[in-house]
Design a protein around this motif. Structure first.
Motif, PDB file in Angstrom:
ATOM      1  N   ALA A  61       0.835  -1.201   0.000  1.00 15.69           N
ATOM      2  CA  ALA A  61       0.000   0.000   0.000  1.00 15.69           C
ATOM      3  C   ALA A  61       0.870   1.253   0.000  1.00 15.69           C
ATOM      4  O   ALA A  61       1.907   1.313   0.670  1.00 15.69           O
ATOM      5  N   LEU A  62       0.440   2.248  -0.751  1.00 16.78           N
ATOM      6  CA  LEU A  62       1.081   3.565  -0.785  1.00 16.78           C
ATOM      7  C   LEU A  62       0.028   4.607  -0.461  1.00 16.78           C
ATOM      8  O   LEU A  62      -1.040   4.647  -1.086  1.00 16.78           O
ATOM      9  N   GLY A  63       0.301   5.450   0.514  1.00 14.02           N
ATOM     10  CA  GLY A  63      -0.670   6.442   0.949  1.00 14.02           C
ATOM     11  C   GLY A  63      -0.164   7.862   0.825  1.00 14.02           C
ATOM     12  O   GLY A  63       1.040   8.119   0.713  1.00 14.02           O
ATOM     13  N   VAL A  64      -1.087   8.800   0.857  1.00 14.83           N
ATOM     14  CA  VAL A  64      -0.803  10.239   0.911  1.00 14.83           C
ATOM     15  C   VAL A  64      -1.714  10.832   1.979  1.00 14.83           C
ATOM     16  O   VAL A  64      -2.921  10.568   1.978  1.00 14.83           O
ATOM     17  N   GLY A  65      -1.143  11.592   2.896  1.00 18.66           N
ATOM     18  CA  GLY A  65      -1.960  12.134   3.970  1.00 18.66           C
ATOM     19  C   GLY A  65      -1.487  13.490   4.443  1.00 18.66           C
ATOM     20  O   GLY A  65      -0.345  13.893   4.199  1.00 18.66           O
ATOM     21  N   TYR A  66      -2.390  14.201   5.109  1.00 17.44           N
ATOM     22  CA  TYR A  66      -2.053  15.448   5.797  1.00 17.44           C
ATOM     23  C   TYR A  66      -2.223  15.159   7.286  1.00 17.44           C
ATOM     24  O   TYR A  66      -3.331  14.861   7.740  1.00 17.44           O
ATOM     25  N   THR A  67      -1.114  15.222   8.028  1.00 16.59           N
ATOM     26  CA  THR A  67      -1.092  14.734   9.397  1.00 16.59           C
ATOM     27  C   THR A  67      -0.588  15.797  10.363  1.00 16.59           C
ATOM     28  O   THR A  67       0.460  16.405  10.132  1.00 16.59           O
ATOM     29  N   GLN A  68      -1.326  16.000  11.442  1.00 20.58           N
ATOM     30  CA  GLN A  68      -0.946  16.956  12.477  1.00 20.58           C
ATOM     31  C   GLN A  68      -0.234  16.221  13.609  1.00 20.58           C
ATOM     32  O   GLN A  68      -0.800  15.344  14.254  1.00 20.58           O
ATOM     33  N   LEU A  69       1.027  16.610  13.850  1.00 18.93           N
ATOM     34  CA  LEU A  69       1.823  16.050  14.931  1.00 18.93           C
ATOM     35  C   LEU A  69       2.264  17.180  15.862  1.00 18.93           C
ATOM     36  O   LEU A  69       1.774  18.290  15.771  1.00 18.93           O
ATOM     37  N   GLY A  70       3.201  16.889  16.760  1.00 20.25           N
ATOM     38  CA  GLY A  70       3.686  17.904  17.692  1.00 20.25           C
ATOM     39  C   GLY A  70       3.657  17.398  19.110  1.00 20.25           C
ATOM     40  O   GLY A  70       3.639  16.188  19.379  1.00 20.25           O
ATOM     41  N   ALA A  71       3.631  18.333  20.083  1.00 18.74           N
ATOM     42  CA  ALA A  71       3.621  17.977  21.494  1.00 18.74           C
ATOM     43  C   ALA A  71       3.264  19.198  22.322  1.00 18.74           C
ATOM     44  O   ALA A  71       3.275  20.338  21.833  1.00 18.74           O
ATOM     45  N   ARG A  72       2.941  18.930  23.577  1.00 20.16           N
ATOM     46  CA  ARG A  72       2.698  20.009  24.540  1.00 20.16           C
ATOM     47  C   ARG A  72       3.758  19.901  25.627  1.00 20.16           C
ATOM     48  O   ARG A  72       4.042  18.814  26.131  1.00 20.16           O
ATOM     49  N   ASP A  73       4.356  21.038  26.000  1.00 19.63           N
ATOM     50  CA  ASP A  73       5.428  21.063  26.984  1.00 19.63           C
ATOM     51  C   ASP A  73       4.985  21.845  28.212  1.00 19.63           C
ATOM     52  O   ASP A  73       4.858  23.072  28.160  1.00 19.63           O
ATOM     53  N   PHE A  74       4.721  21.128  29.297  1.00 20.73           N
ATOM     54  CA  PHE A  74       4.384  21.764  30.574  1.00 20.73           C
ATOM     55  C   PHE A  74       5.462  21.444  31.609  1.00 20.73           C
ATOM     56  O   PHE A  74       5.181  21.171  32.758  1.00 20.73           O
ATOM     57  N   SER A  75       6.714  21.470  31.182  1.00 23.92           N
ATOM     58  CA  SER A  75       7.810  20.999  32.017  1.00 23.92           C
ATOM     59  C   SER A  75       8.320  22.081  32.976  1.00 23.92           C
ATOM     60  O   SER A  75       8.140  23.276  32.762  1.00 23.92           O
ATOM     61  N   THR A  76       8.965  21.616  34.032  1.00 25.06           N
ATOM     62  CA  THR A  76       9.674  22.478  34.979  1.00 25.06           C
ATOM     63  C   THR A  76      11.078  21.922  35.150  1.00 25.06           C
ATOM     64  O   THR A  76      11.251  20.748  35.463  1.00 25.06           O
ATOM     65  N   HIS A  77      12.092  22.758  34.931  1.00 25.02           N
ATOM     66  CA  HIS A  77      13.483  22.345  35.063  1.00 25.02           C
ATOM     67  C   HIS A  77      14.131  23.153  36.185  1.00 25.02           C
ATOM     68  O   HIS A  77      14.047  24.375  36.191  1.00 25.02           O
ATOM     69  N   ASN A  78      14.804  22.484  37.101  1.00 22.03           N
ATOM     70  CA  ASN A  78      15.514  23.152  38.187  1.00 22.03           C
ATOM     71  C   ASN A  78      17.015  22.955  38.012  1.00 22.03           C
ATOM     72  O   ASN A  78      17.495  21.823  37.883  1.00 22.03           O
ATOM     73  N   MET A  79      17.749  24.067  37.988  1.00 20.72           N
ATOM     74  CA  MET A  79      19.197  24.020  37.810  1.00 20.72           C
ATOM     75  C   MET A  79      19.852  24.686  39.009  1.00 20.72           C
ATOM     76  O   MET A  79      19.473  25.789  39.418  1.00 20.72           O
ATOM     77  N   VAL A  80      20.873  24.038  39.578  1.00 14.82           N
ATOM     78  CA  VAL A  80      21.543  24.560  40.763  1.00 14.82           C
ATOM     79  C   VAL A  80      23.044  24.614  40.515  1.00 14.82           C
ATOM     80  O   VAL A  80      23.636  23.669  40.006  1.00 14.82           O
ATOM     81  N   GLY A  81      23.666  25.731  40.877  1.00 10.58           N
ATOM     82  CA  GLY A  81      25.105  25.880  40.747  1.00 10.58           C
ATOM     83  C   GLY A  81      25.638  26.807  41.826  1.00 10.58           C
ATOM     84  O   GLY A  81      24.879  27.452  42.541  1.00 10.58           O
ATOM     85  N   VAL A  82      26.959  26.873  41.968  1.00  9.65           N
ATOM     86  CA  VAL A  82      27.579  27.732  42.970  1.00  9.65           C
ATOM     87  C   VAL A  82      28.399  28.804  42.267  1.00  9.65           C
ATOM     88  O   VAL A  82      29.225  28.506  41.408  1.00  9.65           O
TER      89      VAL A  82
END
Length: 238
Positions: A61-82
């Motif tokens: 089979a060979l197909g042709v399509g219009y496809t919506q992809l992606g992602a949602r980012d609700f992240s929290t990053h904590n960085m610690v240094g001196v």
């Protein structure tokens, strides 16, 4: 066993069908650069041409399509240094930075799946192959903020004072990000379908292989998507 399976497949040798289909996607990012990516729901639509081989167990089979992809980012990053403070008493500080993202990434693709179908039983199809995608729209919308806090430390690296906010930056994004996203995408679809009276329900999972970002400093980030579609098969030739 193969002969028995073939007798139940009920596919016509050499048959060519065309199948318009429409459905939904549940997509996200994976890889070292994906961060806290979560699922995003989208749409997909297109059609597929399928040719049945002389052996009733197999088709291409060979197909042709219009496809919506992606992602949602609700992240929290904590960085610690001196850090060493720029002062006469050489006070040392611990710097803690908290980054919070609430951004939706929307990638629309023109997809071309090429798959091989195995038909072990009447109406049932197992399918895998390759899928090529071309990104025609890439958009980011949301809000990102970074807040930094500093705490003075004594010689034994023990906290001796209260933290205070040293900086806060918030950025709102809403626009195209095509400059940083690769146009070409390659994936491997794996799925299962069931056909009943020309109606076909198809479920497949696509494992992305291509890094989405043009910059290697962003880490490796790939598409992952579950797609569920409903189609109707028309016979072109027998």
């Amino acid at each position: 066993m193969l002969v028995a399976l073939g007798s139940n497949a009920q596919t016509e040798k050499g048959r060519l069908t065309i199948e318009p289909r429409v459905g939904m996607t549940i997509a996200t990012f994976t890889g070292s650069g994906a961060g806290g990516a979560t699922d995003k729901v989208g749409l997909t639509a297109g059609f597929e041409l399928e040719r049945y081989m002389n052996n009733p167990l197999w088709s291409v089979a060979l197909g042709v399509g219009y496809t919506q992809l992606g992602a949602r980012d609700f992240s929290t990053h904590n960085m610690v240094g001196v850090l060493d403070a720029m002062s006469t008493n050489s006070t040392r500080y611990m710097l803690a930075a908290a980054e919070k993202n609430s951004v939706t990434y929307s990638f629309d693709y023109l997809t071309l799946p090429l798959t091989v179908g195995f038909h072990p039983y009447k109406g049932l199809t197992l399918r895998t192959g390759v899928q090529v995608g071309f990104c025609v729209r890439s958009h980011a919308k949301g809000y990102a903020e970074v807040a930094a806090f500093a705490t003075p430390l004594d010689e034994g690296m023990t906290t001796i004072g209260d933290s205070f906010m040293s900086g806060h930056v918030g950025v709102e994004v809403d626009g195209s990000i095509k400059e940083v996203v690769n146009t070409f995408d390659l994936g491997i679809p794996v799925g299962i379908a069931y056909e009943w009276r020309n109606l076909s329900l198809d479920a497949r999972y696509v494992f992305g292989l291509t890094n989405l970002s043009k910059s290697e400093s962003d880490g490796h980030m790939r598409n992952r998507a579950f797609m569920l579609t409903l189609g109707y098969k028309f016979k072109v030739t027998r």
